[in-house]
Motif scaffolding. Structure first.
Motif, PDB file in Angstrom:
ATOM      1  N   SER A  70       0.841  -1.663  -0.225  1.00 15.45           N
ATOM      2  CA  SER A  70      -0.247  -0.166   0.042  1.00 15.45           C
ATOM      3  C   SER A  70       1.204   1.502  -0.080  1.00 15.45           C
ATOM      4  O   SER A  70       0.549   2.642  -0.526  1.00 15.45           O
ATOM      5  CB  SER A  70      -1.036   0.470   0.678  1.00 15.45           C
ATOM      6  N   LEU A  71       1.910   0.929   0.441  1.00 15.40           N
ATOM      7  CA  LEU A  71       3.151   2.680   0.578  1.00 15.40           C
ATOM      8  C   LEU A  71       4.117   1.875   0.786  1.00 15.40           C
ATOM      9  O   LEU A  71       4.582   1.346   1.530  1.00 15.40           O
ATOM     10  CB  LEU A  71       2.040   3.173   1.501  1.00 15.40           C
ATOM     11  N   LEU A  72       5.097   2.911   0.416  1.00 12.70           N
ATOM     12  CA  LEU A  72       6.786   2.772   0.524  1.00 12.70           C
ATOM     13  C   LEU A  72       6.831   3.671   1.200  1.00 12.70           C
ATOM     14  O   LEU A  72       6.719   4.461   0.974  1.00 12.70           O
ATOM     15  CB  LEU A  72       7.486   2.576  -0.822  1.00 12.70           C
ATOM     16  N   VAL A  73       7.708   3.428   2.310  1.00 10.56           N
ATOM     17  CA  VAL A  73       8.448   4.833   3.317  1.00 10.56           C
ATOM     18  C   VAL A  73       9.628   4.723   3.387  1.00 10.56           C
ATOM     19  O   VAL A  73      10.259   3.729   3.343  1.00 10.56           O
ATOM     20  CB  VAL A  73       7.677   4.459   4.678  1.00 10.56           C
ATOM     21  N   TYR A  74      10.073   5.477   2.403  1.00 10.17           N
ATOM     22  CA  TYR A  74      11.926   5.255   2.343  1.00 10.17           C
ATOM     23  C   TYR A  74      12.590   6.539   3.086  1.00 10.17           C
ATOM     24  O   TYR A  74      12.209   7.795   3.245  1.00 10.17           O
ATOM     25  CB  TYR A  74      12.129   6.026   0.398  1.00 10.17           C
ATOM     26  N   VAL A  75      13.152   6.353   4.129  1.00 11.21           N
ATOM     27  CA  VAL A  75      14.006   6.136   5.206  1.00 11.21           C
ATOM     28  C   VAL A  75      15.584   6.962   4.745  1.00 11.21           C
ATOM     29  O   VAL A  75      15.314   5.376   4.406  1.00 11.21           O
ATOM     30  CB  VAL A  75      13.542   6.306   6.434  1.00 11.21           C
ATOM     31  N   VAL A  76      15.816   7.933   4.910  1.00 15.07           N
ATOM     32  CA  VAL A  76      16.544   8.176   4.642  1.00 15.07           C
ATOM     33  C   VAL A  76      17.744   8.849   5.865  1.00 15.07           C
ATOM     34  O   VAL A  76      17.181   9.982   6.011  1.00 15.07           O
ATOM     35  CB  VAL A  76      17.778   9.293   3.386  1.00 15.07           C
ATOM     36  N   ARG A  77      18.281   8.994   6.263  1.00 15.00           N
ATOM     37  CA  ARG A  77      19.488  10.201   6.901  1.00 15.00           C
ATOM     38  C   ARG A  77      20.004  11.434   6.368  1.00 15.00           C
ATOM     39  O   ARG A  77      20.380  11.284   5.695  1.00 15.00           O
ATOM     40  CB  ARG A  77      20.347   9.249   7.611  1.00 15.00           C
ATOM     41  N   GLY A  78      19.663  12.291   6.446  1.00 17.37           N
ATOM     42  CA  GLY A  78      20.046  14.032   6.989  1.00 17.37           C
ATOM     43  C   GLY A  78      20.981  13.792   7.861  1.00 17.37           C
ATOM     44  O   GLY A  78      21.873  13.069   8.536  1.00 17.37           O
ATOM     45  N   PRO A  79      22.027  15.422   7.694  1.00 15.63           N
ATOM     46  CA  PRO A  79      21.229  16.490   6.701  1.00 15.63           C
ATOM     47  C   PRO A  79      22.094  16.456   4.948  1.00 15.63           C
ATOM     48  O   PRO A  79      21.832  16.911   3.989  1.00 15.63           O
ATOM     49  CB  PRO A  79      22.028  17.491   7.579  1.00 15.63           C
ATOM     50  N   ARG A  80      22.443  15.045   5.230  1.00 17.36           N
ATOM     51  CA  ARG A  80      23.213  15.306   3.801  1.00 17.36           C
ATOM     52  C   ARG A  80      23.029  14.402   3.093  1.00 17.36           C
ATOM     53  O   ARG A  80      23.082  12.828   3.510  1.00 17.36           O
ATOM     54  CB  ARG A  80      24.926  14.957   3.953  1.00 17.36           C
ATOM     55  N   LEU A  81      22.578  13.818   1.274  1.00 15.42           N
ATOM     56  CA  LEU A  81      22.665  13.123   0.633  1.00 15.42           C
ATOM     57  C   LEU A  81      23.061  12.034   0.774  1.00 15.42           C
ATOM     58  O   LEU A  81      24.240  12.569  -0.558  1.00 15.42           O
ATOM     59  CB  LEU A  81      21.874  13.819  -0.073  1.00 15.42           C
ATOM     60  N   GLU A 130      17.965  14.107  -9.678  1.00 11.74           N
ATOM     61  CA  GLU A 130      18.372  12.432  -9.387  1.00 11.74           C
ATOM     62  C   GLU A 130      16.452  11.674 -10.112  1.00 11.74           C
ATOM     63  O   GLU A 130      17.060  10.788 -10.201  1.00 11.74           O
ATOM     64  CB  GLU A 130      18.379  12.125  -8.127  1.00 11.74           C
ATOM     65  N   GLY A 131      15.857  12.753 -10.545  1.00 13.98           N
ATOM     66  CA  GLY A 131      14.709  11.890 -11.008  1.00 13.98           C
ATOM     67  C   GLY A 131      14.044  11.431  -9.607  1.00 13.98           C
ATOM     68  O   GLY A 131      13.227  10.018 -10.205  1.00 13.98           O
ATOM     69  N   MET A 132      14.129  11.660  -8.084  1.00 17.09           N
ATOM     70  CA  MET A 132      13.239  10.719  -6.975  1.00 17.09           C
ATOM     71  C   MET A 132      12.515  11.843  -6.738  1.00 17.09           C
ATOM     72  O   MET A 132      12.481  12.898  -6.299  1.00 17.09           O
ATOM     73  CB  MET A 132      13.522  10.859  -6.285  1.00 17.09           C
ATOM     74  N   ARG A 133      11.091  11.615  -6.854  1.00 16.97           N
ATOM     75  CA  ARG A 133       9.412  12.149  -6.720  1.00 16.97           C
ATOM     76  C   ARG A 133       8.982  11.512  -6.098  1.00 16.97           C
ATOM     77  O   ARG A 133       8.540  10.463  -5.744  1.00 16.97           O
ATOM     78  CB  ARG A 133       9.078  12.853  -8.365  1.00 16.97           C
ATOM     79  N   PHE A 134       8.335  12.316  -4.754  1.00 24.70           N
ATOM     80  CA  PHE A 134       7.067  11.920  -3.598  1.00 24.70           C
ATOM     81  C   PHE A 134       6.343  12.630  -3.155  1.00 24.70           C
ATOM     82  O   PHE A 134       6.204  13.838  -3.717  1.00 24.70           O
ATOM     83  CB  PHE A 134       8.227  11.147  -2.618  1.00 24.70           C
ATOM     84  N   SER A 135       5.174  11.540  -2.458  1.00 24.61           N
ATOM     85  CA  SER A 135       3.835  11.826  -2.966  1.00 24.61           C
ATOM     86  C   SER A 135       3.750  12.479  -2.020  1.00 24.61           C
ATOM     87  O   SER A 135       3.153  13.403  -1.539  1.00 24.61           O
ATOM     88  CB  SER A 135       3.161  10.683  -2.641  1.00 24.61           C
ATOM     89  N   GLY A 136       4.850  12.098  -0.642  1.00 26.36           N
ATOM     90  CA  GLY A 136       4.510  13.417   0.823  1.00 26.36           C
ATOM     91  C   GLY A 136       6.190  13.358   1.434  1.00 26.36           C
ATOM     92  O   GLY A 136       6.953  12.636   0.656  1.00 26.36           O
ATOM     93  N   ILE A 165       1.751   8.176   6.934  1.00 23.69           N
ATOM     94  CA  ILE A 165       1.256   7.038   6.485  1.00 23.69           C
ATOM     95  C   ILE A 165       0.356   7.137   5.869  1.00 23.69           C
ATOM     96  O   ILE A 165      -0.923   6.563   5.047  1.00 23.69           O
ATOM     97  CB  ILE A 165       1.944   6.377   7.920  1.00 23.69           C
ATOM     98  N   LEU A 166      -1.022   7.641   7.302  1.00 24.44           N
ATOM     99  CA  LEU A 166      -2.313   7.856   6.868  1.00 24.44           C
ATOM    100  C   LEU A 166      -2.496   8.591   5.936  1.00 24.44           C
ATOM    101  O   LEU A 166      -3.905   7.922   5.056  1.00 24.44           O
ATOM    102  CB  LEU A 166      -2.819   8.040   8.547  1.00 24.44           C
ATOM    103  N   ASN A 167      -2.598   9.908   5.227  1.00 25.73           N
ATOM    104  CA  ASN A 167      -2.698  10.364   4.263  1.00 25.73           C
ATOM    105  C   ASN A 167      -2.011   9.769   2.856  1.00 25.73           C
ATOM    106  O   ASN A 167      -2.544  10.322   2.015  1.00 25.73           O
ATOM    107  CB  ASN A 167      -2.149  11.753   3.924  1.00 25.73           C
ATOM    108  N   HIS A 168      -1.238   9.211   2.735  1.00 28.66           N
ATOM    109  CA  HIS A 168      -0.720   8.641   1.641  1.00 28.66           C
ATOM    110  C   HIS A 168      -0.774   6.757   1.338  1.00 28.66           C
ATOM    111  O   HIS A 168      -0.243   6.797   0.154  1.00 28.66           O
ATOM    112  CB  HIS A 168       1.021   9.149   1.136  1.00 28.66           C
TER     113      HIS A 168
END
Length: 244
Positions: A70-81, A130-136, A165-168
């Protein structure tokens, strides 16, 4: 951070240790959701999980979800990409889920930012390039800090993640397609064709293109990727058939 059910183990070591996926049931806004902590995909040669093993674990997870995704939650650690961010996005969203599942971004490690949400405003363009777009998105801290110095920020972050999570979450989960070798007869035909392919030095046909594409994206050469893809796929089919 998410309430309800068993607590997930947290690892602070330099090397990741997650080898297989873990399932957790979480109560978010009165909804019981299955949250899966997936295998790591960034370990490299010095890590504890090789790319093929990580890809195999992810494939088994995707194929084992009878109710779909139902949803992918992509977790990355900042502050640097990190440079691996695009590769992981491609692996999960584009290859394994075929761009059919909504994906949201959670950026952690922002507890020292004066304005956590401002981080996304400054860095959104880098993701788009980088071609990465997210719903939220949600810019958060996932720690309360020493002596709970970030407790307020942590609680605010928890609310952000729950709402995200609930919204998407899509109401109609996506199920991966069966693939070329889904049936017994299909596997028999492809497997025997590949025996002839080796004899006549032709390219080996792959059972699951998603595994092959994932392996190739990790820098594995074509011939090895084809062999590994079929080995991973047939291993999964065998375990599924013996279970059922």
């Amino acid at each position: 951070m998410l309430p309800g059910g068993d607590e997930a183990a947290v690892n602070g070591d330099a090397k990741g240790v997650t080898f297989r996926h873990e399932r957790y049931v979480k109560d978010i806004g009165g909804c019981l959701l299955n949250i899966f902590d997936t295998v790591g995909l960034n370990e490299g040669a010095a890590g504890t999980v090789s790319a093929p093993k990580a890809i195999e674990g992810l494939y088994r997870l995707m194929r084992g979800l009878d109710n779909g995704v139902s949803l992918l939650v992509y977790v990355v650690r900042g502050p640097r990409l990190k440079n691996s961010a695009r590769k992981n996005y491609e692996m999960f969203y584009e290859i394994f889920c075929e761009k059919k599942v909504p994906i949201v971004l959670v950026i952690t490690g922002l507890e020292n930012e004066d304005d956590m949400d401002g981080w996304w405003k400054r860095n959104e363009a880098a993701f788009c390039e980088e071609g990465m777009r997210f719903s939220g998105t949600a810019c958060i801290t996932a720690t309360k800090g020493k002596r709970d110095s970030f407790e307020e920020e942590f609680e605010d972050s928890r609310v952000k993640v729950e709402k995200l999570i609930l919204n998407h979450c899509t109401e109609m989960p996506w199920l991966p397609p069966a693939g070329k070798g889904a049936s017994w007869f299909g596997r028999f035909v492809v497997k025997n064709r590949n025996v002839l392919a080796k004899i006549f030095h032709l390219k080996v046909q792959v059972f699951a293109t998603s595994i092959y594409q994932a392996l190739r994206s990790c820098g594995i050469d074509d011939a090895q990727a084809r062999e590994l893809a079929n080995k991973i796929y047939l291993g999964w089919v065998f375990s599924r058939d013996t279970t059922t």
